[in-house]
Design an enzyme around this catalytic site. Structure first.
Site, PDB file in Angstrom:
ATOM      1  N   HIS A  15      -0.234 -11.849   0.828  1.00 14.22           N
ATOM      2  CA  HIS A  15      -1.214 -10.967   0.197  1.00 14.22           C
ATOM      3  C   HIS A  15      -1.846 -11.605  -1.038  1.00 14.22           C
ATOM      4  O   HIS A  15      -3.050 -11.476  -1.270  1.00 14.22           O
ATOM      5  CB  HIS A  15      -0.510  -9.665  -0.176  1.00 14.22           C
ATOM      6  CG  HIS A  15      -1.407  -8.491  -0.271  1.00 14.22           C
ATOM      7  ND1 HIS A  15      -0.949  -7.200  -0.214  1.00 14.22           N
ATOM      8  CD2 HIS A  15      -2.754  -8.381  -0.424  1.00 14.22           C
ATOM      9  CE1 HIS A  15      -1.963  -6.352  -0.326  1.00 14.22           C
ATOM     10  NE2 HIS A  15      -3.069  -7.045  -0.463  1.00 14.22           N
ATOM     11  N   TYR A  36       0.844  -1.187   0.000  1.00 11.64           N
ATOM     12  CA  TYR A  36       0.000   0.000   0.000  1.00 11.64           C
ATOM     13  C   TYR A  36       0.888   1.249   0.000  1.00 11.64           C
ATOM     14  O   TYR A  36       1.552   1.562   0.986  1.00 11.64           O
ATOM     15  CB  TYR A  36      -0.918   0.032   1.214  1.00 11.64           C
ATOM     16  CG  TYR A  36      -1.911  -1.100   1.308  1.00 11.64           C
ATOM     17  CD1 TYR A  36      -2.230  -1.886   0.201  1.00 11.64           C
ATOM     18  CD2 TYR A  36      -2.551  -1.383   2.503  1.00 11.64           C
ATOM     19  CE1 TYR A  36      -3.150  -2.921   0.297  1.00 11.64           C
ATOM     20  CE2 TYR A  36      -3.479  -2.413   2.608  1.00 11.64           C
ATOM     21  CZ  TYR A  36      -3.770  -3.178   1.506  1.00 11.64           C
ATOM     22  OH  TYR A  36      -4.682  -4.201   1.609  1.00 11.64           O
ATOM     23  N   SER A  94     -13.411  -4.379   1.984  1.00 14.70           N
ATOM     24  CA  SER A  94     -14.450  -3.644   1.241  1.00 14.70           C
ATOM     25  C   SER A  94     -15.848  -4.076   1.671  1.00 14.70           C
ATOM     26  O   SER A  94     -16.716  -4.331   0.827  1.00 14.70           O
ATOM     27  CB  SER A  94     -14.268  -3.827  -0.266  1.00 14.70           C
ATOM     28  OG  SER A  94     -13.045  -3.284  -0.705  1.00 14.70           O
ATOM     29  N   PRO A  95     -16.119  -4.148   2.997  1.00 16.50           N
ATOM     30  CA  PRO A  95     -17.447  -4.596   3.441  1.00 16.50           C
ATOM     31  C   PRO A  95     -18.543  -3.575   3.160  1.00 16.50           C
ATOM     32  O   PRO A  95     -19.725  -3.902   3.299  1.00 16.50           O
ATOM     33  CB  PRO A  95     -17.243  -4.781   4.948  1.00 16.50           C
ATOM     34  CG  PRO A  95     -16.174  -3.806   5.301  1.00 16.50           C
ATOM     35  CD  PRO A  95     -15.228  -3.828   4.127  1.00 16.50           C
ATOM     36  N   LEU A  96     -18.147  -2.368   2.767  1.00 19.01           N
ATOM     37  CA  LEU A  96     -19.116  -1.343   2.370  1.00 19.01           C
ATOM     38  C   LEU A  96     -19.166  -1.196   0.853  1.00 19.01           C
ATOM     39  O   LEU A  96     -19.606  -0.176   0.326  1.00 19.01           O
ATOM     40  CB  LEU A  96     -18.778  -0.009   3.033  1.00 19.01           C
ATOM     41  CG  LEU A  96     -18.943  -0.004   4.554  1.00 19.01           C
ATOM     42  CD1 LEU A  96     -18.414   1.279   5.164  1.00 19.01           C
ATOM     43  CD2 LEU A  96     -20.398  -0.228   4.946  1.00 19.01           C
ATOM     44  N   GLY A  97     -18.728  -2.238   0.146  1.00 24.05           N
ATOM     45  CA  GLY A  97     -18.828  -2.229  -1.313  1.00 24.05           C
ATOM     46  C   GLY A  97     -18.042  -1.114  -1.956  1.00 24.05           C
ATOM     47  O   GLY A  97     -18.474  -0.535  -2.938  1.00 24.05           O
ATOM     48  N   ARG A  98     -16.859  -0.794  -1.406  1.00 27.10           N
ATOM     49  CA  ARG A  98     -16.002   0.284  -1.915  1.00 27.10           C
ATOM     50  C   ARG A  98     -16.746   1.628  -1.899  1.00 27.10           C
ATOM     51  O   ARG A  98     -16.569   2.460  -2.781  1.00 27.10           O
ATOM     52  CB  ARG A  98     -15.469  -0.049  -3.307  1.00 27.10           C
ATOM     53  CG  ARG A  98     -14.734  -1.397  -3.338  1.00 27.10           C
ATOM     54  CD  ARG A  98     -14.259  -1.779  -4.712  1.00 27.10           C
ATOM     55  NE  ARG A  98     -13.711  -3.135  -4.703  1.00 27.10           N
ATOM     56  CZ  ARG A  98     -12.434  -3.451  -4.564  1.00 27.10           C
ATOM     57  NH1 ARG A  98     -11.546  -2.489  -4.416  1.00 27.10           N
ATOM     58  NH2 ARG A  98     -12.033  -4.703  -4.570  1.00 27.10           N
ATOM     59  N   GLY A  99     -17.565   1.791  -0.872  1.00 28.77           N
ATOM     60  CA  GLY A  99     -18.329   3.022  -0.706  1.00 28.77           C
ATOM     61  C   GLY A  99     -19.741   2.954  -1.247  1.00 28.77           C
ATOM     62  O   GLY A  99     -20.588   3.775  -0.884  1.00 28.77           O
TER      63      GLY A  99
END
Length: 319
Positions: A120, A54, A199-204
């Site tokens: 990773h 990252y 990404s549990p929020l769907g990438r926003g």
């Protein structure tokens, strides 16, 4: 905050994914990023997730700065195996390089031990068992406490577990990305491996708070879920999500996290954010309990996005 276990590793029910503090969503402010990580600790979030790739080391240095003086509050997770260089992105799981990658991460983080070290991505040129064998040597040396894998298939996970206990497997999972439920989720549970959805929020997407346009460096510009008819259909689903959330007096994002947390006590999502205020909102989702009927309604929603076309852009593989 509620405590859960990833294998034998105790951690908070929610973690903080730090990738966006260094890459993937456009420029970030380091001072605000440090404040965001510290806000997570203040709200009982102990699992802080970073990676050597990252920002090509920037993220680990940033996290190290943020947790300095608070090491005993942190379950520190990092990853090796994705190498970003002048020639692009490569994968490196060669056993003879594992210790060097670990030592470099320890130095950037400013710590003596990593709580959870992930491979990773599996290096296609190296059997996963060989890489995990070298990772196990790090546990024996006291440099690492627990091992994890990211974006593996069930067969790779089984081969890894045969070499050394695996505490966690990390993969994308959310209300809008359900495919892991068909393969890696049941496989991990059979093997006693904890589940860490990124990404549990769907990438926003699941927050309903998307930017009007995606700037340079924001990989959602190339994600089919955020374009054309797919986006139109997905935003309609978000509105349905928000309607359910309103009945609980919470946000759509909190509802999405609560749904994922309800999938089992072995699930520890790591939502990412650059905002201390959003950290507080996400942390509060750990206290939400959803009715069975609402869980079923949410699970039945339809979301649009072609995994094959998404993977063709390379973002799933090299996150």
């Amino acid at each position: 905050m509620e405590q859960r276990h990833l294998g034998a590793l105790p951690t908070s029910a929610l973690g903080l994914g730090c990738m966006g503090l260094s890459q993937g969503y456009g420029p970030a402010d380091d001072e605000q990023s440090v404040a965001t990580v510290r806000a997570a600790l203040d709200h009982g979030i102990t699992l802080i997730d970073t990676a050597m790739s990252y920002g090509r080391g920037h993220n680990e240095r940033l996290v190290g700065r943020a947790v300095a003086g608070r090491r005993d509050e942190v379950v520190l997770a990092t990853k090796f195996g994705i190498v970003r260089g002048e020639q692009g992105v490569t994968l490196d799981g060669r056993p003879e390089h594992v210790r060097g990658h670990c030592d470099a991460s320890l130095e950037r983080l400013g710590v003596d031990t990593i709580d959870l070290l992930y491979l990773h991505r599996v290096d296609p040129a190296v059997p996963v068992a060989e890489t995990v064998g070298a990772m196990a040597d790090l546990v024996a040396a006291g440099k690492v406490r627990h091992l994890g894998l990211s974006e593996v298939d069930p067969e790779q996970l089984a081969r890894a577990v045969a070499v050394h206990p695996i505490a966690a497997v990390q993969f994308e999972w959310s209300l809008s990305w359900r495919e892991p439920e068909h393969d890696i989720v049941p496989a991990a549970r059979r093997l006693g491996v904890g589940l860490v959805p990124y990404s549990p929020l769907g990438r926003g997407l699941l927050t309903g708070a998307l930017p009007a346009a995606y700037g340079d460096g924001d990989f959602r510009r190339d994600d089919p879920r955020f374009a054309g008819a797919n986006l139109t259909a997905n935003l309609a689903a978000v509105r349905e999500l928000a309607a359910v959330a309103a009945r609980y007096g919470i946000s759509a994002g909190q509802l999405a996290l609560a749904w994922l947390l309800a999938q089992g006590p072995d699930v520890v999502p790591i939502p990412g954010t650059r905002s201390p205020a959003r950290v507080a909102e996400n942390a509060a989702a750990a206290h939400v309990r959803l009715a069975a009927a609402d869980l079923a309604t949410l699970a039945a929603q339809n979301w649009r996005g072609d995994r094959r076309s998404f993977a063709a852009h390379g973002t799933a593989r090299t996150r």
